[in-house]
Design an enzyme around this catalytic site. Structure first.
Site, PDB file in Angstrom:
ATOM      1  N   LEU A  84      31.440  38.904  30.440  1.00 51.88           N
ATOM      2  CA  LEU A  84      32.150  37.712  30.897  1.00 51.88           C
ATOM      3  C   LEU A  84      33.066  38.152  32.027  1.00 51.88           C
ATOM      4  CD1 LEU A  84      32.252  34.710  30.133  1.00 51.88           C
ATOM      5  CD2 LEU A  84      34.129  35.230  28.568  1.00 51.88           C
ATOM      6  N   ASP A  85      32.889  37.573  33.215  1.00 51.66           N
ATOM      7  CA  ASP A  85      33.647  37.984  34.394  1.00 51.66           C
ATOM      8  C   ASP A  85      35.156  37.891  34.154  1.00 51.66           C
ATOM      9  OD1 ASP A  85      31.306  38.392  35.755  1.00 51.66           O
ATOM     10  OD2 ASP A  85      31.365  36.488  36.848  1.00 51.66           O
TER      11      ASP A  85
END
Length: 319
Positions: A42-43
């Site tokens: 997840l960025d």
């Protein structure tokens, strides 16, 4: 320690940093060195569900990476950035702002199986180098289209319609647009249920272009990853509290929580013993398919493939 911590990852924290935080907290709780992995990057600019596997649950990380995900995301119209998100240089602008009816009209183009061009600022490797490293070095990065699946795409204000995947937009969902004088939108928030490998930033870019403008993502929140949803997720503060003595039951989910959607198969003591040794078990009458086998104490033994009366180990658990 074999199970899951489902983190509600805050903006600004990377997935690798989240894994490091779990390792640190486990040490602080006196658990010593434990094996930890995550079930889908997840960025840092995104928030939401990040499944973190502990111990034997790490053997399910590959399945979690392959699982579908659900995201809420906001597209801001009028500006496209190099990274297609809130960071990066502006690469295109437009004065065009779409109406809700125009967005509704194009959304069916972005559901089902499709080809998608990933962002240049992504972790995909090109000739052994990450695309984002090449892009940051000033190279023009040509990204190849890849096959993805958009299971559903909805206006986030219509959450009840999400369960009716494939449903058409109705007139009341495009309220106020009949006269052609409806308000033009600077931004819109949508909910997407997507396959692995789908880039929401690319989806936002393509939707904006389809309505005659440009855009980028200003908010991205993952609300579901495989079987795990936000109502199972804990905050970073709650995770840190575990290191200070909070109850384990408030933090951890059992390994089986990652097996939701796979039918359980009760194993005889003989079958459980054979499967623990990695041997094929014959003589069963189970319907062909994937199962997770459990012993007489309800402990997971292995992921098992049943085929023509035999049970074969896909992934064994040492519990």
């Amino acid at each position: 320690m074999n199970g899951w911590i489902i983190m509600d990852k805050p903006v600004g924290l990377g997935s690798t940093q989240a894994v490091a935080a779990v390792k640190r907290v486990c040490r602080e709780a006196g658990l010593g060195k434990v094996k930890v992995g995550h079930g889908g990057t997840l960025d840092p600019l995104a928030s939401g569900v990040l499944p973190i596997a502990i111990g034997e649950a790490t053997k399910l990380c590959g399945r979690m990476l392959d699982a579908s995900k659900v995201y809420d995301f906001t597209i801001e119209f009028g500006t496209e950035t190099a990274g297609l998100d809130a960071e990066g240089d502006v690469v295109a602008t437009s004065d065009v702002r779409p109406r809700l009816s125009e967005i509704a009209a194009v959304l069916p183009r972005f559901t089902g199986a499709m080809e998608q061009v990933p962002p240049a600022y992504s972790a995909i490797k090109i000739d052994g180098e990450r695309a984002y490293d090449r892009a940051r070095a000033g190279e023009t990065v040509e990204m190849k289209a890849r096959a993805v699946m958009i299971h559903s795409l909805r206006h986030s204000g219509l959450a009840e319609a999400y369960v009716a995947e494939g449903a058409e937009w109705t007139p009341d969902q495009v309220r106020g647009d009949e006269s052609g004088e409806a308000e033009r939108l600077d931004s819109i928030t949508l909910t997407a249920h997507v396959s692995k490998g789908t880039y929401i930033r690319s989806l936002a870019r393509d939707i904006a272009r389809a309505v005659g403008t440009v855009g980028h993502v200003t908010m991205l929140r993952r609300t579901k990853a495989g079987p795990f949803a936000l109502d199972q997720a804990i905050s970073l503060d709650k995770l840190n509290a575990f290191g200070q003595g909070a109850a384990q039951s408030e933090i951890f989910l059992p390994l089986e929580a990652g097996l939701v959607g796979i039918p359980a198969l009760d194993l005889s003591p003989e079958a459980a013993g054979a499967i623990r040794q990695g041997r094929v078990w014959t003589g069963g009458s189970t319907q062909d398919g994937l199962y997770w086998g459990r012993d007489a104490d309800d402990r997971p033994v292995a992921l098992i493939e049943a085929l023509a009366g035999t049970l074969k180990v896909v992934r064994g658990f040492n519990l």
